[in-house]
Design a protein around this motif. Structure first.
Motif, short mmCIF file in Angstrom:
data_model
loop_
_atom_site.label_atom_id
_atom_site.label_comp_id
_atom_site.label_asym_id
_atom_site.label_seq_id
_atom_site.Cartn_x
_atom_site.Cartn_y
_atom_site.Cartn_z
N TYR A 32 -39.75 34.76 -79.99
CA TYR A 32 -39.80 35.16 -81.40
C TYR A 32 -41.14 35.80 -81.68
N ASP A 51 -36.98 37.88 -86.34
CA ASP A 51 -38.39 37.72 -86.71
C ASP A 51 -38.94 36.38 -86.23
N ILE A 52 -40.19 36.14 -86.51
CA ILE A 52 -40.89 34.94 -86.02
C ILE A 52 -40.28 33.65 -86.55
N SER A 53 -39.57 33.72 -87.68
CA SER A 53 -38.93 32.53 -88.25
C SER A 53 -37.49 32.33 -87.76
N ASN A 55 -35.05 34.60 -88.35
CA ASN A 55 -34.13 35.39 -89.15
C ASN A 55 -33.66 36.59 -88.32
#
Length: 176
Positions: A32, A51-53, A55
Motif C-alpha cells: 500500500y 491508496d495507503i488506507s 481504499n
C-alpha cells in the motif's frame, strides 16, 4: 471501492504511472499504496489503484465484445477454456495470486509437459503463468520463460496472433 468510468483509460493510466515514476521512482505493484497493470477484461479495460488506507479505485473504459479482450481471455481448447477464463480473471481482475496459482496447479499440466491443445493456447497459458509468477514473487520463472521463448521461435511472429503473444511477453519482461 469505487469504479471510475473514463473515456481513455490508457491515457489516465500513463499519467498515473509516469507521475508515480517521477515522484517516487517506481510503480508500486504490491503493498500500500499500489497500482495494477492495465488489464483487458470482458467488459472493459481497467487498472486498479489502492491508496495507503486500502481504499480501492477501479478506473476503466467499458467496451463491448472487443476482439482483443476475447483473444486474451479465451482458449480454443474446450477442455481448458473455462478454467483459463477463471484463471485470467483471478490474476488480472481480482489480483488473487494465491488462488490463481492453486488453480493453475490444479487444472493445467506442469509447464514442462506437453500441453494437449494448440500452441497458441499453450502460449496464452504460459504468459499468464509467467506474469502470475512475476506479480507474486517479482521474479521471472526460468522454465516458463524458456518454453515461451521456444514457442515464439517456433511459431511466431508469422501471424497477428503470434505478434500479440510476442508483444505481451516483452511487456511482462519489461514490467509493463
Amino acid at each position: 471501492m469505487c469504479y471510475v468510468k473514463v473515456d481513455n483509460v490508457e491515457r489516465i493510466y500513463e499519467e498515473f504511472t509516469s507521475n508515480l515514476k517521477k515522484n517516487i521512482g517506481k510503480i508500486p505493484r504490491s503493498g500500500y499504496p499500489r497500482i495494477s497493470k492495465l488489464k483487458e477484461l470482458t467488459n472493459d479495460q481497467r487498472f486498479i489503484v489502492t491508496d495507503i488506507s486500502g481504499n480501492t479505485l477501479y478506473v476503466g473504459t467499458p467496451y463491448g465484445e472487443r476482439p482483443d479482450s476475447v483473444f486474451w481471455r479465451s482458449l480454443e481448447s474446450a477442455k481448458y477454456a473455462k478454467h483459463f477464463e477463471v484463471l485470467y480473471d483471478l490474476t488480472y481482475s481480482k489480483e488473487d495470486y494465491r488462488t490463481a496459482q492453486n488453480m493453475l496447479d490444479k487444472f493445467f499440466p506442469p509447464i514442462t509437459d506437453t500441453f494437449d491443445a494448440c500452441t497458441l493456447d499453450w502460449a496464452k497459458v504460459l504468459l499468464v503463468t509467467l506474469d502470475l509468477h512475476k506479480l507474486s514473487s517479482q521474479t521471472i520463472h526460468k522454465s516458463v520463460n524458456d518454453k515461451l521463448q521456444q514457442l515464439l521461435k517456433t511459431n511466431g511472429p508469422l501471424t497477428p496472433e503470434w505478434n500479440k503473444i510476442k508483444q505481451k511477453y516483452e511487456d511482462i519482461l519489461k514490467g509493463e
